[in-house]
Scaffold this motif. Structure first.
Motif, PDB file in Angstrom:
ATOM      1  N   SER A  90      15.096  11.515  -5.822  1.00 11.79           N
ATOM      2  CA  SER A  90      15.014  10.439  -6.799  1.00 11.79           C
ATOM      3  C   SER A  90      13.600  10.392  -7.363  1.00 11.79           C
ATOM      4  O   SER A  90      12.672  10.977  -6.815  1.00 11.79           O
ATOM      5  N   MET A 121       6.747   9.164  -4.088  1.00 14.77           N
ATOM      6  CA  MET A 121       6.280   9.039  -2.705  1.00 14.77           C
ATOM      7  C   MET A 121       5.601  10.325  -2.252  1.00 14.77           C
ATOM      8  O   MET A 121       4.551  10.297  -1.605  1.00 14.77           O
ATOM      9  N   ASN A 122       6.221  11.457  -2.582  1.00 13.08           N
ATOM     10  CA  ASN A 122       5.622  12.728  -2.171  1.00 13.08           C
ATOM     11  C   ASN A 122       4.277  12.954  -2.864  1.00 13.08           C
ATOM     12  O   ASN A 122       3.349  13.499  -2.266  1.00 13.08           O
ATOM     13  N   SER A 165      16.832   6.364  -4.803  1.00 14.35           N
ATOM     14  CA  SER A 165      18.059   7.111  -4.533  1.00 14.35           C
ATOM     15  C   SER A 165      19.259   6.170  -4.628  1.00 14.35           C
ATOM     16  O   SER A 165      19.125   4.970  -4.415  1.00 14.35           O
ATOM     17  N   CYS A 190       1.781   1.571   3.730  1.00 15.52           N
ATOM     18  CA  CYS A 190       2.862   2.564   3.567  1.00 15.52           C
ATOM     19  C   CYS A 190       3.809   2.397   4.755  1.00 15.52           C
ATOM     20  O   CYS A 190       5.025   2.314   4.594  1.00 15.52           O
ATOM     21  N   CYS A 222       5.954  -0.942   4.928  1.00 17.61           N
ATOM     22  CA  CYS A 222       7.122  -0.954   4.049  1.00 17.61           C
ATOM     23  C   CYS A 222       8.196  -0.030   4.605  1.00 17.61           C
ATOM     24  O   CYS A 222       9.366  -0.376   4.621  1.00 17.61           O
ATOM     25  N   HIS A 223       7.772   1.115   5.101  1.00 17.04           N
ATOM     26  CA  HIS A 223       8.755   2.058   5.638  1.00 17.04           C
ATOM     27  C   HIS A 223       9.488   1.497   6.846  1.00 17.04           C
ATOM     28  O   HIS A 223      10.640   1.826   7.075  1.00 17.04           O
TER      29      HIS A 223
END
Ligand code: HEC
Length: 148
Positions: free
Chosen positions: A42, A48-49, A84, A127, A130-131
């Motif tokens: 997505s 993100m990457n 996604s 980071c 949130c994950h």
């Protein structure tokens, strides 16, 4: 070619955020068949990457005592990038994105009284926070960004 595809599938399951239980729900199967036959990241996954790669260079610069440049405006896309299929933007996501962007901006604030290392780790911890709410897969990888 087959090997590369296999590797991609493994990487996806290791680092992607799909939820295997969710995938099994019958009403979703039809749509997901297409998605999983040819995995296309997505817009959010791509962002993100990029954020991961960029922050890795920032970590290395800080550790080496080099100057870091400016707040990367591209990161603001976190507020709008498409997720996604199986993910939805919700209030938790919105508030974590805001905290994350504020921490990123603070990292590039020349007047800050907090050390660069602490400000950077603050970003990485956001980071991770949130994950923890919905996408735990990449956390071990993100933790490697922390400056010890
Ligand atoms: C506001 C919440 C939030 C923040 C902050 C956040 N992420 Fe994510 N991250 C997500 C979500 C949700 C996904 C799944 C995106 C999708 O599948 O569309 C994701 C996916 C990822 C992925 C997997 C991408 C893929 O290929 O599937 C990586 C790696 C990642 N994030 C790293 C990071 C790093 C590094 C940071 C900080 C610089 C960060 N994330 C900050 C919510 C967040």
């Amino acid at each position: 070619m087959k090997q590369i595809l296999g590797l991609l599938v493994i990487l996806f399951f290791m680092f992607g955020c799909n939820n295997s239980e969710e995938k099994m729900l019958p009403e979703k199967v039809e749509k997901q068949d297409i998605v999983y036959d040819m995995y296309e990241p997505s817009e959010m996954a791509n962002l993100m990457n990029q954020m991961y790669a960029y922050n890795l260079t920032i970590k290395n610069a800080i550790v080496a005592g080099e100057d870091i440049e400016e707040f990367p405006l591209d990161f603001l896309k976190i507020h709008s990038a498409e997720l996604s299929d199986f993910k939805k933007r919700n209030l938790t996501f919105e508030s974590f994105s805001k905290l994350f962007i504020d921490a990123e901006k603070e990292l590039y604030n020349p007047d800050s009284e907090i050390s660069e290392t602490d400000r950077f780790n603050n970003v990485v911890n956001l980071c991770i926070s949130c994950h923890q709410t919905e996408c735990t897969g990449p956390i071990p990888r993100i933790k490697k960004l922390l400056i010890q």
